[in-house]
Scaffold this active site. Structure first.
Site, PDB file in Angstrom:
ATOM      1  N   ILE A 148      58.356 -10.762 -21.638  1.00 31.55           N
ATOM      2  CA  ILE A 148      58.177  -9.687 -22.612  1.00 31.55           C
ATOM      3  C   ILE A 148      57.903  -8.387 -21.876  1.00 31.55           C
ATOM      4  O   ILE A 148      56.942  -8.289 -21.099  1.00 31.55           O
ATOM      5  CB  ILE A 148      57.013 -10.003 -23.574  1.00 31.55           C
ATOM      6  CG1 ILE A 148      57.278 -11.308 -24.338  1.00 31.55           C
ATOM      7  CG2 ILE A 148      56.807  -8.854 -24.560  1.00 31.55           C
ATOM      8  CD1 ILE A 148      56.115 -11.766 -25.201  1.00 31.55           C
ATOM      9  N   CYS A 149      58.759  -7.375 -22.096  1.00 32.36           N
ATOM     10  CA  CYS A 149      58.588  -6.033 -21.520  1.00 32.36           C
ATOM     11  C   CYS A 149      58.502  -6.111 -19.992  1.00 32.36           C
ATOM     12  O   CYS A 149      59.402  -6.637 -19.349  1.00 32.36           O
ATOM     13  CB  CYS A 149      57.371  -5.348 -22.143  1.00 32.36           C
ATOM     14  SG  CYS A 149      57.301  -3.568 -21.815  1.00 32.36           S
ATOM     15  N   GLU A 150      57.427  -5.601 -19.400  1.00 29.20           N
ATOM     16  CA  GLU A 150      57.288  -5.663 -17.946  1.00 29.20           C
ATOM     17  C   GLU A 150      57.328  -7.106 -17.459  1.00 29.20           C
ATOM     18  O   GLU A 150      57.851  -7.399 -16.383  1.00 29.20           O
ATOM     19  CB  GLU A 150      55.981  -4.994 -17.519  1.00 29.20           C
ATOM     20  CG  GLU A 150      55.799  -4.917 -16.019  1.00 29.20           C
ATOM     21  CD  GLU A 150      54.453  -4.345 -15.619  1.00 29.20           C
ATOM     22  OE1 GLU A 150      54.324  -3.858 -14.480  1.00 29.20           O
ATOM     23  OE2 GLU A 150      53.513  -4.389 -16.454  1.00 29.20           O
ATOM     24  N   GLY A 152      59.175  -9.316 -18.648  1.00 31.89           N
ATOM     25  CA  GLY A 152      60.587  -9.652 -18.577  1.00 31.89           C
ATOM     26  C   GLY A 152      61.211  -9.240 -17.256  1.00 31.89           C
ATOM     27  O   GLY A 152      62.089  -9.928 -16.728  1.00 31.89           O
ATOM     28  N   THR A 172      62.805 -10.332 -23.822  1.00 33.40           N
ATOM     29  CA  THR A 172      62.592  -9.519 -25.019  1.00 33.40           C
ATOM     30  C   THR A 172      62.110  -8.142 -24.590  1.00 33.40           C
ATOM     31  O   THR A 172      61.253  -8.026 -23.718  1.00 33.40           O
ATOM     32  CB  THR A 172      61.561 -10.158 -25.966  1.00 33.40           C
ATOM     33  OG1 THR A 172      60.315 -10.327 -25.268  1.00 33.40           O
ATOM     34  CG2 THR A 172      62.038 -11.512 -26.463  1.00 33.40           C
TER      35      THR A 172
END
Length: 367
Positions: A148-150, A152, A172
């Site tokens: 998720i975000c960073e 990811g 994501t």
């Protein structure tokens, strides 16, 4: 009745109604304690702890339907609790209800003691150790990574360097091309990218050298400035609208609790994040190195699911979609979903679609 009398009567009627709502709202607020505003409450069991990093395994809610274990990796900029904000709007609970074996890395609250930790340490050490422990506990040789975000970016790098341990990669709201927003047609996309690229590299160095971290309060203020009207009106307009509704008030307070719980970002990793990725775009350009090895996105040949939010002003869709041109996998899927950066996880509408997209995609590739 004259027009002026009618207007005056209407004013006093509205005033009385609003006064009643405010009085009821005061009673609602008075009955709420900090312990009532629970976030990240889905039951989980601590499997291992090293330094401030903890590995958890969520307690199953239904019979397991997808065999491969899934490790959730959030970023260092925020807390994983965004994915488990409240029982009826929790990606974690929703995935458990789909029969996933769900695991989580919690980075804890880094401080000055973690000032020297780099992205190399988080990817090649902490994540690698967690993957090894999951494989040992479950008997699997490979796992699914859900970034998720960073987080990811971390899981993308890990997959490129350790693909022998990864069965599937789910991303994501993950940036890959940190400069793709330059050509994004939406004017409100990429505020964070523009601001970060405008920083003088020496100013980043001064902050990290002086503080040892990128303060969480500092990043919170930056995110607030990206949506100034939203930040200005949520306490004197939005809050007043829901003040007498306890359920909506609890939702509001849970979000505020998550926003206030922004940890400090370890300094050395923050320097890499801001300079090498945001400013120099090394990951997309094939020049980003971890532990002496170049992260080659073409080495990612496992199935990849890439989900992004269409109205994301922090990670514009173009920054996520850029992975398609670089990844080496022949099994690559993109799913655009409505909503913003946070709304993708906490909005009841988009969150249901998010869960279904992930579970259906994994089910089709299980075993």
């Amino acid at each position: 009745m004259t027009d002026s009398n009618a207007a005056l009567n209407a004013f006093f009627k509205d005033f009385a109604q609003n006064l009643g709502r405010l009085q009821k709202g005061a009673d609602v607020i008075a009955g709420i304690r900090d312990s009532d505003v629970d976030v990240g409450s889905t039951p989980k069991r601590l499997i291992q702890r090293r330094d401030k990093v903890e590995l958890f395994r969520y307690e199953p809610e239904v019979e397991q339907r997808i065999d491969t274990p899934v490790l959730i990796v959030y970023g260092l900029i925020g807390r994983y609790t965004m994915a488990d904000l409240q029982p009826d709007r929790s990606l974690v609970r929703s995935l458990l209800a789909k029969g996933l074996d769900l695991w989580l890395i919690d980075w804890g609250q880094p401080g000055r003691n973690e000032r020297w930790l780099t992205i190399d340490d988080y990817v090649d050490d902490y994540i690698d150790e967690a993957v090894e422990r999951i494989c040992r506990e479950t008997g699997h040789e490979k796992i699914t990574l859900l970034g998720i975000c960073e987080g990811g970016v971390f899981t993308t790098c890990y997959t490129a360097l350790h693909k022998e341990r990864v069965r599937n990669l789910v991303l994501t709201i993950t940036p890959v091309d940190f400069h793709a927003d330059v050509d994004d047609p939406a004017a409100h996309h990429g505020f964070l990218n523009v601001w970060t690229r405008s920083l003088a590299p020496e100013d980043i160095d001064r902050m990290v050298d002086a503080l040892g971290v990128i303060p969480g309060e500092f990043m919170s203020s930056i995110f607030s400035l990206m949506t100034p009207m939203r930040s200005l009106t949520k306490y004197n307009v939005d809050l007043v609208d829901i003040i007498d509704d306890k359920d909506k008030m609890m939702n509001f307070l849970r979000m505020e609790k998550w926003l206030a719980d922004r940890p400090d970002h370890p300094g050395a990793a923050g320097r890499q994040w801001l300079r090498e990725l945001y400013q120099e775009n090394r990951l997309f350009e094939g020049k980003f190195e971890l532990s002496g090895r170049v992260v080659d996105l073409g080495e990612i040949d496992v199935p990849v699911l890439n989900i992004f939010a269409l109205d994301d002003h922090i990670i514009p869709p173009t920054c996520s979609k850029a992975l398609a041109a670089k990844v080496g996998s022949s099994d690559y899927t993109e799913i655009p979903l409505p909503g913003g950066h946070v709304g993708l996880f906490v909005s009841s509408k988009s969150q249901g679609a998010l869960t279904k997209s992930i579970a259906d995609w994994l089910q089709a590739r299980d075993g």
